[in-house]
Scaffold this motif. Sequence first.
Motif, PDB file in Angstrom:
ATOM      1  N   UNK A  60      47.113  94.207  66.797  1.00 49.16           N
ATOM      2  CA  UNK A  60      46.602  93.098  65.986  1.00 49.16           C
ATOM      3  C   UNK A  60      45.699  92.193  66.817  1.00 49.16           C
ATOM      4  N   UNK A  61      46.170  91.837  68.014  1.00 50.84           N
ATOM      5  CA  UNK A  61      45.390  90.974  68.914  1.00 50.84           C
ATOM      6  C   UNK A  61      44.404  91.774  69.767  1.00 50.84           C
ATOM      7  N   UNK A  62      44.550  93.098  69.741  1.00 46.97           N
ATOM      8  CA  UNK A  62      43.639  94.003  70.454  1.00 46.97           C
ATOM      9  C   UNK A  62      43.675  93.796  71.969  1.00 46.97           C
ATOM     10  N   UNK A  63      44.889  93.665  72.512  1.00 47.50           N
ATOM     11  CA  UNK A  63      45.039  93.582  73.963  1.00 47.50           C
ATOM     12  C   UNK A  63      46.265  94.375  74.400  1.00 47.50           C
ATOM     13  N   UNK A  64      46.410  94.608  75.699  1.00 50.35           N
ATOM     14  CA  UNK A  64      47.552  95.356  76.219  1.00 50.35           C
ATOM     15  C   UNK A  64      48.033  94.720  77.522  1.00 50.35           C
ATOM     16  N   UNK A  65      49.259  95.038  77.901  1.00 48.88           N
ATOM     17  CA  UNK A  65      49.826  94.576  79.163  1.00 48.88           C
ATOM     18  C   UNK A  65      50.899  95.559  79.596  1.00 48.88           C
TER      19      UNK A  65
END
Length: 414
Positions: A279-284
Motif C-alpha cells: 500500500x505504501x510501496x516500501x520495504x524493510x
Amino acid sequence: MEKANGCISRPSRKRKLPQEGNDVLNFTLDELSDDLLERVLSWLPTSTFFRLNSVCKRWKSVAASESFKLACSRIPSREPWFFMVDPNLNQSIVFDSAERSWKKLSHPPFLSQNCNCNSIPVAAAGGLVCFRNMSGDYFVCNPVTGSCRELPPVNLDSHDRSLHAIAMNAYSNYHGSYKLFLVSGDLPKLSFKVYNSSADCWEEEIMLRRKTDDCTGFEFYSNDDDDAVYFLSKAGNVVATNMQRSPSKQFSSVLTHKDGEEIVYFLSSSGTVVACNLTQKHFSEYPRLLPVFLEYSIDVVECEGEMLVVMLSEFFESASIRVWRFDEKTKTWNQIAGMPPSMSHEFYGKKVDINCLGAGNQIFICLSSAELCSYVRCDIVTNEWVEVPKCCLNGEAMEFMSAFSFEPRIEASV
C-alpha cells in the motif's frame, strides 16, 4: 384425590399433547421449501457435500443449484483444510481440521495435463489454491470442486528477475474476486505485480523503495564468495545466500492486512524476514533472530492477521521449536509459544526442515528429514502442541513436504 400406599395421590400437572395440530413436531426436511432446505444444508460440514448427490433427486438438484452456492457463501467461515504437498505432486490429499481426518480429493484434470503435471501449489486464500508450472504460468483452482482457471501470462520481463514471494488474497469466494501478488527483483531493488481477477489482467509493475525510517540494521549482501552469508536452507543443508529453497516453499510468504495496508512478508536468501508494504510501496528487513552462523530452519506464517515466525534451532544438545512475534515499537522479537522439550528433543541432529502455515490461532507444521516425517498443530493461544496422525493410503504411510491452508467452499469461484 385418592390415597395410594398411605400417600395422597395428586393429579398430574403434565399436559397431554393434542392428538391433532402437532404436525409441526413431526415435519421432515422434504416438507421444507427449497429456500429453507438450501439454508439448512449450507450449514453442513463441507465433507458432507460430496454425499448430497446420493441422498435423493431433490438434494442432488439442490447441490447443483446456484442459489445453494449463494447460501453457502453466507456462512461466515469454515474450519480450514490443509492441502498437502508430496514429492510426486500428482494427487490431492487434505487434512480436515474440523474432523481431524485425512481425505483424498479428485485431482483437478487440468493439472494432470502434460504441460501442467509438475505444477506446484504456491499460495492459497479463501477457498482457492494457486499453482505454478515449470514455465512460470499460474492456475487458480478450487480443490473441492476441481474447477481451474489459467491466468494470463506474466510479462516476460518478470521472468528475468528473481522471484521472492507469491501471495494471494480472496475478497469474495462466490463472485471469484481475488488478487495474486508477485514480489521480485534483487535487493535492494524490489518490485511487485498484481493479478486482479475482476479485470482478468496483470496490473502495471510497481517499484518498492526502502523505508526511510528503517532502523533494523538493513544490509544488502553481494554474491561474492567472500561476502556469502551461510544459513540452514529449507532442505536442511548449510548453504550460501545464492542457493534456493526446496520447490514447494521456494516462494514462502504471507500476506497480512494491518490498518488498511497490505503487507507481504518473505524470507530473504540469508534467512531474514523482509516486509513489503504494497500500500505504501516500501520495504524493510527485520532484525535477525539468531546469529548468522547458527544452523536453523525457519518459516513465516499468518495467524489472526499477524505475521509470525516459526523456528527450529539446536542448543545444548537438544532441539527447540518456538514461535516469535515482532514488536514494532521496541523493534525486538518476542517468543509467544514453544514446543515442549519432550516433543522437540527427537529432532536434534536430524537436519529437520520445517514448513509451516497458519489458520486462525492454529499453526500447522510439517517436519521432514531423511530420517523422519511428522506433522504437528500448535495453538498459539493455549500453547498446546498436538501431533497429527500419519496419513496412510493402501496400507502405506504418506510423507508430505509442506501444506497450504484453505477454506473448503464449494461456492469458491475461480
